[in-house]
Design a protein around this motif. Sequence first.
Motif, mmCIF file in Angstrom:
data_model
loop_
_atom_site.group_PDB
_atom_site.id
_atom_site.type_symbol
_atom_site.label_atom_id
_atom_site.label_comp_id
_atom_site.label_asym_id
_atom_site.label_seq_id
_atom_site.Cartn_x
_atom_site.Cartn_y
_atom_site.Cartn_z
ATOM 1 N N SER A 195 34.314 41.879 32.149
ATOM 2 C CA SER A 195 35.001 42.183 33.131
ATOM 3 C C SER A 195 35.434 43.929 33.030
ATOM 4 N N GLN A 196 35.579 44.160 34.274
ATOM 5 C CA GLN A 196 35.777 45.364 34.434
ATOM 6 C C GLN A 196 37.206 45.946 34.812
ATOM 7 N N PRO A 197 37.602 47.122 34.762
ATOM 8 C CA PRO A 197 38.928 47.620 35.269
ATOM 9 C C PRO A 197 38.907 47.202 36.699
ATOM 10 N N GLY A 198 40.056 46.997 37.211
ATOM 11 C CA GLY A 198 40.250 46.844 38.762
ATOM 12 C C GLY A 198 40.903 45.434 38.961
ATOM 13 N N PRO A 199 40.804 45.215 40.378
ATOM 14 C CA PRO A 199 41.506 43.922 40.836
ATOM 15 C C PRO A 199 40.882 42.734 40.334
ATOM 16 N N ALA A 200 41.770 41.775 40.070
ATOM 17 C CA ALA A 200 41.179 40.333 39.599
ATOM 18 C C ALA A 200 42.185 39.377 40.345
ATOM 19 N N VAL A 201 41.615 38.267 40.327
ATOM 20 C CA VAL A 201 42.311 37.084 40.646
ATOM 21 C C VAL A 201 42.375 35.878 39.540
#
Length: 286
Positions: free
Chosen positions: A80-86
């Motif tokens: 996973s990377q920093p930023g938007p996620a669902v």
Amino acid sequence: MTQGTTQGGTRAAVGDSEFDRDTAVTRREPGVYDAELSAGWTIINAVNGGYLLAVLGRALSDALPHSDPFTVSAHYLTASQPGPAVVRTELVRGGRTLSTGQASLFQYDAEGREIERIRVLASYGDLDALPDEVRTSAAPPDIPPVEHCFGPEDGPAPVPGSSAITERLWLKLDPATLGWALGAPSGKGEMRSWFGLADGRDADPLSLLLAVDALPPTAFELGIKGWVPTVELTVHIRCRPAPGPLRVAITTRNLAGGFLEEDAEVWDTAGRLVAQSRQLARAPRG
């Protein structure tokens, strides 16, 4: 034995701390939640697995009939990377004392394709409804007093890019497990520490999902440095923790075939075993 405080000198409260803000999810529709993964919980540029588990755990707390995690098993599919996620959740089974659900966290790649990062299966219940009886042969780890332990601020970062998450944690590591920091790892595969959040927020069931995966890897004491990505992590939450700093002990007994296990125990100030976990991780090369 003190933890951190906010800039105003007061301890952050549960529900009003950096951890709560950074694990917050917003319900888009039933079973679907939007999240923003914070860069503040990264380790060598990847988002910490315990923090991610807390994000998914918070979504499941909202989606399921019960709010407290009892057991959470996660498979980490891609980094996973920093930023938007669902986060997408599904009720698998609802019962009187336990409800079981599954959740997956997704992000998008540069071409806009959806990528599944983590898949979780979990059972939730009511920790306050559990009986008080305890029969155990387990004992809290023997960690020296806080003033005789050391935190990340007492030495250089063990590996480049690993400092972001340590700024959000209050860690005081047992000197007996710090040989790696002095260039003389013990080879025992042990890590022990006092644990809390840097702003002084007391622990709750969701932050216990972070605590089991927040210490330096036991691989360091085996003489191996580098990123230790989690393949699978299962956490058992045994009771609601008492206020105050936690004691965390992690051990590895077997590194083979490029993989190692980490068994963690988390103890509260009342001397209770509040969380246990086991994870399989990929060992760094070297």
